[in-house]
Structure formats: structure tokens, C-alpha cells
Write an enzyme that holds these catalytic residues in place. Structure first.
Site, short mmCIF file in Angstrom:
data_model
loop_
_atom_site.label_atom_id
_atom_site.label_comp_id
_atom_site.label_asym_id
_atom_site.label_seq_id
_atom_site.Cartn_x
_atom_site.Cartn_y
_atom_site.Cartn_z
N THR A 145 24.31 32.56 59.32
CA THR A 145 25.24 31.74 58.53
C THR A 145 25.26 30.37 59.20
O THR A 145 25.05 30.27 60.41
CB THR A 145 26.66 32.33 58.57
OG1 THR A 145 27.07 32.35 59.93
CG2 THR A 145 26.70 33.72 57.98
N LYS A 177 48.84 24.47 52.44
CA LYS A 177 50.11 25.13 52.15
C LYS A 177 51.23 24.13 52.33
O LYS A 177 51.53 23.70 53.43
CB LYS A 177 50.32 26.33 53.07
CG LYS A 177 51.37 27.27 52.53
CD LYS A 177 51.29 28.62 53.17
CE LYS A 177 52.00 29.65 52.31
NZ LYS A 177 52.03 30.97 52.89
P1 ADP Z 1 28.41 29.00 55.55
O1 ADP Z 1 29.26 30.23 55.33
O2 ADP Z 1 27.95 28.91 56.93
O3 ADP Z 1 28.99 27.74 54.97
P2 ADP Z 1 26.89 29.81 53.27
O4 ADP Z 1 25.86 29.03 52.63
O5 ADP Z 1 26.68 31.26 53.38
O6 ADP Z 1 27.10 29.21 54.69
O7 ADP Z 1 28.22 29.48 52.52
C1 ADP Z 1 28.83 30.34 51.61
C2 ADP Z 1 30.11 29.71 51.14
O8 ADP Z 1 29.83 28.53 50.40
C3 ADP Z 1 30.92 30.55 50.21
O9 ADP Z 1 31.72 31.47 50.91
C4 ADP Z 1 31.76 29.50 49.50
O10 ADP Z 1 32.87 29.11 50.27
C5 ADP Z 1 30.82 28.33 49.41
N1 ADP Z 1 30.19 28.30 48.08
C6 ADP Z 1 28.98 28.72 47.72
N2 ADP Z 1 28.75 28.48 46.41
C7 ADP Z 1 29.87 27.89 45.93
C8 ADP Z 1 30.27 27.40 44.65
N3 ADP Z 1 29.48 27.45 43.59
N4 ADP Z 1 31.50 26.86 44.55
C9 ADP Z 1 32.33 26.79 45.61
N5 ADP Z 1 32.01 27.22 46.83
C10 ADP Z 1 30.79 27.77 47.00
#
Ligand code: ADP
Length: 545
Positions: free
Chosen positions: A181, A435
Site C-alpha cells: 500500500t 467532526k
Molecule cells: P493507499 O491506501 O496507500 O492510499 P490505495 O491506492 O490502495 O493506496 O488507496 C485506496 C484508497 O483510495 C481507498 O481506500 C479510497 O480511500 C481511495 N479511493 C480509491 N478510489 C477512489 C474513488 N473513486 N473515490 C474516492 N476515493 C477513492
């Protein structure tokens, strides 16, 4: 009673075998550092894949050993995507945008044995070299840089793999690839994808209800192959047998638009930052590029602003909003309008398309509140929990087991509503929620509204500490080139759309918003910078930040 179906393993190498056999002359086009185009076919890719798998085994790679890549998007990376897993090894894509210390930490944590690196990234390799333990390093010559001492040529490795070769038998549940991640939330954690999870994810991603990829398509994955397994697109596109066009290191809007036009691209995928840049470029010179009508743009990684979806529609280009995570391979939801919703009034239809969408088949989603599952009323907030055959069941080395619920669902850390039609809408990440006076404010909703203002290029909304309300929203705005807007004007623009207490107390103007290695707003840094600024602003009234 047992069924009498064959037990045929789900392996990505079968996807490539199919593409090579049936779409053997379809091209993989890669943009090289000097912007020239390198072309190979699925037939070439299959032959080189075999050679790579064979050579890695001869080089001493044992089943389950990790081979790291430090590469941009191009043919050799695609070869690694198939060849390393086919050898029984595990492809581990290293994120080249991270700080060298973080790359070294991740590589050591994963215990990578070999590395394949672009010759244009040798400086980065030199920075991590003293802190890593690669036994052999293979350099892909893209720009013709000389081989540094101790490194070997990737082409020479492939040459060693010439001749007859039978792929090793592999169980579909063994690990094929690994990603960390990107660490937006804490220390990077490793996710291990299986051969089976990759194939199932590809099958579902290609469906019409998901990304709708077919043999007729020409795909440009802008999403880096070093992040979240490039959204699985290299595998899905190979399953579909479609032409793949790799942008190499050239990710600026102009280079991408040139590539889209030149290769008649029908679908591309990337994070909103990329698309916001492209939209701005198109708006500046609307006549300059002739893109394929109806070209689809898969947008994910962070929320696709509604204003952007509307903006592209004006050019006849369709945004397909999708949500996913490294832990979910990554595809989870896609926002397509159901047929019986397609004649909704335009505003409602856009609001639906800007949601993160409907879970794809075999992928289940629920919103969990304090007292169990939240109702699907489109209003009640809950943490998104998911499960499915391509969702991680644990992190590498069992880290953070609390990320899974007692009944085995993965806790995403995203706060959502789910409406009666099943559309999931992300309002925030748990740590980004604001919040105020005990009530939640969605930073994503405010950001989207600000980004629909004609003068605003980008907007991030963060929580700042407040003695009375606990937290209050503040916005950081980047204006479009040659545009202006005052703080009051932007607040007035938001006023009709939100309750009064949602309006940001302060709007800062900035030249850029700091980002993570994958292009997301780095809100932790913003909170730090602006909490300091806010302190000095309150201590010296009358000064502007
Ligand atoms: P990291 O967790 O390290 O940022 P990731 O690429 O796995 O790397 O990120 C996943 C996160 O990205 C999701 O949990 C979400 O918060 C955000 N995310 C992914 N796609 C979307 C989207 N279409 N809209 C909003 N947030 C998104």
C-alpha cells in the site's frame, strides 16, 4: 458428490497464451524515453515471457521468491508481469515515486532476491543500493545507458532463456504478485495476489458492467504499473486481447493527448490529477486533438469530481468512475447508470455517476455503523467493509490483523453511504473526516463543489482544530491559469449547496497541493502546514495567510 468438471488452474499465463494464439499480431506499443515508439505483439510477448520464466529458473529463482521491478509502464514491465509469476516467482513492483529510504524498507521487508530496473532509473537504484540486498540486478536498456558494474543486461538474461521450455505446474492459490500500500495511512503493508485472484479479477473487470474491455479496444494504462498492480489492467487487457499502449515516463497531458490521437485509443485509466490536467489542456485548445469519439476514461484512486465528468462530456468523452484499493486487487465498484435510471434529470444522473458506484459481481460491500450494518438509505454513514475472491485476507507477515472484522470482512477505512439502488458513495477516509460540534462534514463533497467552480483547478478540504467546535473545515484552492476568484466569492458559490455550518471557515490559495506518490492529496501534510498558518493568522489578526 464431486462434480465432474476439470480442475483447470486459473493462471495469468493462460490469459497470455490465449492472446498469443488468437490475437497474436495485436500490438503492445511502448513510448520510450526519447518518445519513439517500441512495438511488439502478443506473440512476441508470449515468446519473451517463456524466455524470462526459463531464465529466472536457471538463475536459481525458487518457487515463491520475490523479483522486484523498478520500472515505468512499458513492454518489459509487461513481460515481468507475466514472466515472473509463470516461473513460480512473485512479481514485486516497487513504487519509484517513494523516497529511496522507503523503497529500501519495502524491498527488505519483502526480501526481494532479484531486481529488474530501467536504465533511466539507475540513479534511483544507486540511492537504494547500499541499503538493499539484491543478489542479481538486470537492467532494461531503454535509453542506451551503459551497464553499471555489478549489473547485468535484461536482454542477455532473456537470451539465456532461449530454447524449449515447459512452464512449471503451479497451484492457482500460490502467490503471483505483490504490492505494498502506498502508505497514505501508516507504514506500507504488503498484499500478495494469487494466480487465481488475478484471473478472477480480470474476468470480472472486463465485463460490460465493469470496465467493458474487449478485443476491439485500444488501452492506455496511465496508472503506473508500480501502483496497485496497475489496477490489474495489464492482465485484463491481455484477457481481452486488446491493443495496449504504454506511455513510458511521459505522463504530461500533452504527451498523453498526442498518444491518444496517434494510436486511436478507446480507453485509458488514471487518477483524477491526470484527468484534471488533460481536461484543462483540452479546454485551452479544444480543436488541437481529434480523440476517438466516445473514448472512455476510467478514473479512480480518489474521487472523480462531478465537474470533471461534466467537463469531459462536453468533448464526447466518457468518465467511468471506479473505486478500489491495493488490498482489493483493486477493482471493487464502478459507477454506471442502470438502464432504468438512464433518463433521470441530468443533475441527478451526474450525481450518481460521481458516486463510486455499484459493487462488481463476486465483490460484496456493506457499510458498518456503531450499531451494526447501516441502512441502505443513501444517508447513514458507515465504514465500508468488503469481501470477495480478490480481496486480501491478511497482510504479508500478518501485520495489522485488526483490519479484518471478526466475521472476515476487510475494513477499508473509507466512510460511505449506500443508497437503496446499491450505489456506494465515499464521503471520506476515516482519518480525513471533519467532526464539527459533534456532526460529520464530508471533505469530499466540499472539494467536489469547489472544483465545479469555473476558476478552480483543484481543491482540498481539511479539518483544522477549533477550540469551540473541535474541528472546522478549511479549504486549500489552486486556481486555474489566468483565472481569479476571491475567498468570499467561493464561499458564496458554496452557500446554496450546503448547510451554513459546512462552509469552510477559511479558504487558502496555493500554487499546488502536496500529493502522495500516487497523486492523492497529502492531507496529513496540509493539516500540519495550515494548522501552523491558522495559529499565526489568529495571533496576528489583519494579516492574510
Ligand atoms: P493507499 O491506501 O496507500 O492510499 P490505495 O491506492 O490502495 O493506496 O488507496 C485506496 C484508497 O483510495 C481507498 O481506500 C479510497 O480511500 C481511495 N479511493 C480509491 N478510489 C477512489 C474513488 N473513486 N473515490 C474516492 N476515493 C477513492
Amino acid at each position: 458428490m464431486q462434480s465432474n468438471m476439470m480442475n483447470f488452474p486459473l493462471l495469468p499465463r493462460h490469459l497470455l497464451g490465449h492472446a498469443a494464439k488468437l490475437y497474436g499480431t495485436v500490438e503492445i506499443v511502448s513510448r520510450l524515453p526519447d518518445k519513439s515508439l517500441h512495438r511488439e505483439t502478443y506473440r512476441d510477448l508470449e515468446a519473451r515471457n517463456r524466455a524470462l520464466a526459463k531464465a529466472l529458473i536457471s538463475a536459481g529463482l525458487r518457487p515463491g521468491d520475490r523479483v522486484a521491478t523498478l520500472m515505468w509502464n512499458h513492454y518489459a514491465h509487461l513481460e515481468a508481469y507475466f514472466g515472473i509469476p509463470a516461473s513460480g516467482g512473485i512479481l514485486h513492483t516497487l513504487n519509484l515515486r517513494l523516497h529511496p529510504d522507503d523503497i529500501a524498507y519495502i524491498s527488505n521487508h519483502a526480501e526481494d532476491r532479484f531486481l529488474i530496473v530501467d536504465d533511466t532509473l539507475l540513479d534511483l537504484y544507486a540511492a537504494i543500493r547500499p541499503h538493499t540486498h539484491f543478489e542479481r540486478v538486470f537492467v532494461v536498456s531503454l535509453a542506451g545507458h551503459p551497464l553499471p558494474p555489478g549489473c547485468e543486461s535484461y536482454e542477455a538474461l532473456l537470451a539465456e532463456g532461449a530454447g524449449k521450455f515447459t512452464y512449471p505446474d503451479l497451484a492457482e492459490t500460490t502467490a503471483a504478485a505483490m504490492c505494498y500500500t502506498s502508505g497514505t495511512t501508516g507504514r506500507p503493508k504488503g498484499v500478495l495476489y494469487s494466480h487465481r485472484s488475478i484471473v478472477l479479477h480480470s474476468l470480472v473487470s472486463a465485463l460490460p458492467n465493469a470496465l467493458n474491455l474487449g478485443q476491439r479496444d485500444v488501452l492506455v494504462p496511465v496508472v503506473p504499473m508500480f501502483h496497485a498492480i496497475s489496477w490489474g489492467l495489464p492482465y485484463t487487457a491481455t484477457l481481452a486481447g486488446c491493443k495496449q499502449v504504454m506511455p513510458g515516463p511521459h505522463l504530461d497531458p500533452e504527451s498523453l493527448l498526442d498518444l491518444y490521437q496517434q494510436e486511436r485509443v478507446s480507453v485509458s485509466a488514471g487518477v483524477p490529477t491526470i484527468w484534471l490536467g488533460i481536461l484543462e489542456r483540452l479546454e485551452r485548445e479544444p480543436e488541437r486533438w481529434q480523440l476517438k469519439p466516445g473514448m472512455r476514461m476510467v478514473v479512480g484512486g480518489s474521487a472523480a469530481p462531478e465537474g470533471m465528468i461534466r467537463g469531459f462530456d462536453k468533448f464526447g468523452l466518457e468518465v467511468l468512475h471506479a473505486w478500489g484499493m491495493t488490498e482489493t486487487s483493486p477493482l471493487g465498484t464502478v459507477s454506471q447508470l442502470k438502464s432504468y435510471l438512464s433518463n433521470l434529470p441530468a443533475d441527478e444522473a451526474y450525481a450518481l455517476r460521481a458516486k463510486q458506484g455499484l459493487p462488481v459481481p463476486l465483490f460484496e460491500a456493506r457499510a458498518m455503523g456503531d450499531s451494526g450494518e447501516a441502512p441502505q438509505d443513501g444517508k447513514t454513514l458507515g465504514e465500508l467493509e468488503v469481501r470477495g475472491p480478490w480481496v486480501a485476507a491478511s497482510y504479508y507477515r500478518g501485520e495489522r490483523p485488526e483490519s479484518w472484522s471478526e466475521d472476515g470482512w476487510f475494513r477499508t477505512g473509507d466512510v460511505v453511504t449506500i443508497d437503496p439502488e446499491g450505489y456506494v458513495k465515499i464521503t471520506d477516509r476515516t482519518k480525513d473526516l471533519i467532526k464539527s460540534g459533534g456532526e460529520w462534514i464530508s471533505s469530499v463533497d466540499l472539494e467536489n463543489a469547489l472544483m465545479s467552480h469555473p476558476a478552480v483547478a483543484e481543491a482540498a478540504v481539511i479539518a483544522l482544530p477549533d477550540p469551540k467546535w473541535q474541528e472546522r473545515p478549511a479549504a486549500v484552492v489552486v486556481l486555474k491559469r489566468n483565472h481569479s476568484a476571491s475567498e468570499d466569492e467561493l464561499r458564496e458559490y458554496l452557500r446554496p449547496k450546503f448547510a451554513k455550518w459546512w462552509l469552510p471557515d477559511v479558504i487558502y490559495f496555493a500554487t499546488e497541493i502536496p500529493r502522495t506518490s500516487t497523486g492523492k492529496f497529502l492531507k496529513s501534510r496540509l493539516r500540519k502546514i495550515y494548522a501552523e498558518q491558522e495559529k499565526s493568522r489568529l495571533n496576528c489578526p489583519g494579516t492574510t495567510p
